[in-house]
Design an enzyme around this catalytic site. Structure first.
Site, PDB file in Angstrom:
ATOM      1  N   ALA A 182       0.824  -1.208   0.000  1.00  0.00           N
ATOM      2  CA  ALA A 182       0.000   0.000   0.000  1.00  0.00           C
ATOM      3  C   ALA A 182       0.863   1.265   0.000  1.00  0.00           C
ATOM      4  O   ALA A 182       2.011   1.263   0.461  1.00  0.00           O
ATOM      5  CB  ALA A 182      -0.915   0.013   1.222  1.00  0.00           C
ATOM      6  N   ALA A 205       2.528   2.525   3.339  1.00  0.00           N
ATOM      7  CA  ALA A 205       3.815   1.947   3.740  1.00  0.00           C
ATOM      8  C   ALA A 205       4.969   2.735   3.130  1.00  0.00           C
ATOM      9  O   ALA A 205       5.963   3.036   3.800  1.00  0.00           O
ATOM     10  CB  ALA A 205       3.889   0.485   3.331  1.00  0.00           C
ATOM     11  N   LYS A 229      -5.149   1.160  10.867  1.00  0.00           N
ATOM     12  CA  LYS A 229      -6.448   1.409  11.432  1.00  0.00           C
ATOM     13  C   LYS A 229      -7.524   1.376  10.362  1.00  0.00           C
ATOM     14  O   LYS A 229      -7.219   1.604   9.181  1.00  0.00           O
ATOM     15  CB  LYS A 229      -6.473   2.719  12.212  1.00  0.00           C
ATOM     16  CG  LYS A 229      -5.623   3.874  11.710  1.00  0.00           C
ATOM     17  CD  LYS A 229      -5.670   4.332  10.285  1.00  0.00           C
ATOM     18  CE  LYS A 229      -6.967   4.724   9.680  1.00  0.00           C
ATOM     19  NZ  LYS A 229      -6.901   4.993   8.229  1.00  0.00           N
TER      20      LYS A 229
END
Length: 326
Positions: A16, A19, A101
């Site tokens: 992603a 990152a 999250k």
């Protein structure tokens, strides 16, 4: 001279953008660790990502990464609906986990993950990194010292403009939507400031597209205190938040991912505003990663773990989503 301890070896689950943009720069700034592995469902994609971003090796398969003996900690950077399985696998493999999250989709799945974490050998953190930062710690000290009297209300926003309808945040099957993606930040901030004893959602309205909420506003009470939150994908970047008390208010331009340029302003009646810039780390993930390294070396006890607020926050988020008036 004493030798430096071996670096903490991180494995990254998923390729992603967060990152690349947040976790890896924070890891470099924190020091004491290295990105050892990255996994994708496609080997070529993982290898290309590793080569482009200074990671030792790219491999195929999330299970292969979380169970690898060559890593000490795992960063889970997948879409929301895919968080639970690799997090549970990593915990059962004895790895510390920093999971993006929200920790899972819904309160029931969050409870399942936390049940595994409760008996795991290494801690689990949900990737709300702002509690570790100097700005948040300054805010907490100001409130504890009575700088604005008794805190009564938190107004908190998190908006940004999302122009690509194919973005995973617009995919209901992957746990998308504004509340899950960015509304969770004001909810977590309220729990950090008001405590876990409350948290009851009373109202929420939203605009929806493609089966997900794209702009939402809600009210959550914490006993006599109140969170007014607003979030969405429909306007320019905005994280302005304000804690209002009986003797003034504290305004923050960005409580969640502050840079050194962001401000904390103390405003009290008949007194000049006091403007501070408490942020010292350039990257928002830095302080959290530095803490995780200290914990894994036995130099610190874990704080701000997922056990603190992930479950009550998941219940609030779930209730807000249920209350959406279309």
């Amino acid at each position: 001279m004493p030798q430096s301890p071996d670096p903490i070896r991180w494995g990254i689950v998923g390729t992603a953008n967060i990152a690349r943009a947040q976790f890896l720069p924070g890891l470099r700034e924190a020091g004491g660790g290295r990105a050892a592995l990255v996994a994708s469902r496609d080997r070529a994609r993982a290898e290309a990502y590793a080569s482009a971003h200074g990671i030792d090796q790219g491999i195929e398969g999330y299970a292969a990464l979380v169970e690898s003996p060559h890593i000490d900690a795992v960063y889970v950077a997948l879409p929301n609906a895919l968080h639970a399985e690799p997090t549970i696998r990593a915990l059962r493999a004895g790895k510390a986990v920093l999971c993006e999250k929200p920790l899972s989709v819904g309160a029931a799945q969050t409870r399942d993950v936390l049940d595994v974490a409760a008996t795991a050998a290494a801690p689990l953190w949900e990737a709300f990194v702002f509690p570790f930062q100097a700005q948040h710690q300054r805010l907490v000290r100001l409130l504890a010292d009575g700088a604005i009297g008794d805190p009564a209300e938190l107004y908190s926003a998190f908006h940004f403009l999302l122009s690509n309808p194919a973005n995973i945040r617009m995919d209901a099957a992957l746990g998308g939507g504004a509340l899950a993606d960015v509304g969770c930040y004001p909810i977590r901030l309220a729990f950090e400031l008001f405590g876990a004893g409350g948290g009851e959602a009373h109202a929420c309205s939203a605009l929806t597209e493609h089966g997900v909420d794209t702009d939402a506003a809600g009210i959550v009470t914490f006993g006599a205190r109140r969170l007014l939150l607003t979030c969405g994908f429909k306007r320019s970047f905005d994280t302005f938040s304000s804690v209002l008390g009986s003797a003034g208010q504290i305004q923050l331009t960005n409580p969640f991912h502050p840079s050194p340029a962001d401000t904390l302003t103390i405003m009290r009646p008949r007194r000049d505003p006091v403007i501070e810039r408490p942020t010292v780390d350039e990257r928002s993930f830095t302080a959290a990663i530095r803490h995780i390294h200290a914990v894994l070396r036995g130099e610190a006890a874990p704080v701000h773990t997922a056990a603190d607020y992930a479950l009550p926050a998941a219940r609030v988020l779930e209730e807000l989503q249920r209350l959406i008036v279309i």
